[in-house]
Design an enzyme around this catalytic site. Structure first.
Site, PDB file in Angstrom:
ATOM      1  N   ALA A 146       0.918  -1.133   0.036  1.00 50.40           N
ATOM      2  CA  ALA A 146       0.075  -0.057  -0.043  1.00 50.40           C
ATOM      3  C   ALA A 146       0.824   1.307  -0.043  1.00 50.40           C
ATOM      4  CB  ALA A 146      -1.100   0.106   1.163  1.00 50.40           C
ATOM      5  N   TYR A 147       1.954   1.371   0.961  1.00 53.82           N
ATOM      6  CA  TYR A 147       2.732   2.350   0.798  1.00 53.82           C
ATOM      7  C   TYR A 147       3.478   2.768  -0.412  1.00 53.82           C
ATOM      8  CZ  TYR A 147       6.404   5.488   2.958  1.00 53.82           C
ATOM      9  OH  TYR A 147       7.350   6.573   3.027  1.00 53.82           O
ATOM     10  N   ALA A 148       4.000   1.571  -0.952  1.00 52.70           N
ATOM     11  CA  ALA A 148       4.656   1.962  -2.110  1.00 52.70           C
ATOM     12  C   ALA A 148       3.782   2.126  -3.091  1.00 52.70           C
ATOM     13  CB  ALA A 148       5.493   0.559  -2.755  1.00 52.70           C
TER      14      ALA A 148
END
Length: 244
Positions: free
Chosen positions: A152-154
């Site tokens: 999700a962060y990437a």
């Protein structure tokens, strides 16, 4: 050249990398307004650091994904300093989980802060930054290292990387640079949260330089691309000590 100091706005400027950026820009002669969302005491302490260094500081509370709140914050900066030269968006969140089990409410939350928030700040910067200024957004080296649990962060930071060269082109003719900085593992509270020492040591050892980055390492890159490095524009700069 103006006789008045340059003015920077740093979101997330009360902690971690954002605070190191605030210190570095202050040392370079900037007056600095920080936008924070939660920790009023840390924000006030950061402003005191700016003022002890002989510059003017201002702390403003706003959720970066809230467009009216961000607009009001920038209006307050303009009222106080008469303009903005540099905008740094370092605010962000990093929930970690495998893609298969990530709570979709967490996905919505990280998309709101890291994508919508970056877009809101970038849009406001396009209206606010004076000619000859600079805009810096933050990505992450995980868009290259593809570590498990960072899906999700990437994904949110890949969106930021896509935004940067487009905004640089849209601001053509105003001598405004727009870049992203993509740190590798950096010794901040956000990085250390939930990690056992063994994991920290392993991550540090994977770097050719044999250590984690420091917030000051990242702040040095930001200072360069908001100052003398005017020919760097529309780029994502990977500041990771050679990790990827």
């Amino acid at each position: 050249m103006r006789s008045t100091p340059r003015v920077a706005v740093v979101t997330g400027g009360s902690r971690g990398i954002g605070r190191a950026v605030t210190r570095r820009l202050t040392a370079a002669g900037f007056d600095v307004a920080i936008i924070y969302n939660a920790d009023q005491d840390e924000a006030a302490a950061t402003v005191r650091e700016v003022e002890v260094a002989g510059r003017t500081g201002l702390a403003l509370r706003a959720d970066i994904a809230d467009a009216p709140a961000v607009r009001r914050a920038f209006e307050a900066v303009k009222d106080r300093f008469d303009g903005v030269d540099v905008v740094i968006n370092s605010a962000g969140i990093m929930p970690l989980a495998p893609i298969a089990t990530l709570d979709l409410d967490d996905l919505d939350r990280v998309l709101r802060t890291n994508v919508r928030g970056a877009f809101v700040v970038a849009r406001q910067a396009a209206h606010s930054v004076r000619d000859g200024g600079a805009v810096v957004l933050f990505s992450t080296t995980v868009t290259r290292t593809h570590l498990p649990n960072y899906g999700a962060y990437a994904a949110t930071k890949a969106a930021v990387e896509g935004l940067v060269p487009i905004l640089a082109k849209e601001l053509a003719g105003r001598d405004i640079t727009v870049n992203a900085v993509a740190p590798g593992p950096t010794a901040t509270d956000l990085f250390f949260e939930g990690k056992p020492q063994e994991a920290v040591d392993r991550i540090a050892g994977a770097n050719p330089m044999g250590r984690l980055g420091t917030p000051e390492d990242i702040a040095a890159v930001v200072a360069t691309i908001t100052g003398p490095a005017r020919w760097i524009n529309g780029q994502t700069i990977f500041a990771n000590g050679g990790l990827a």
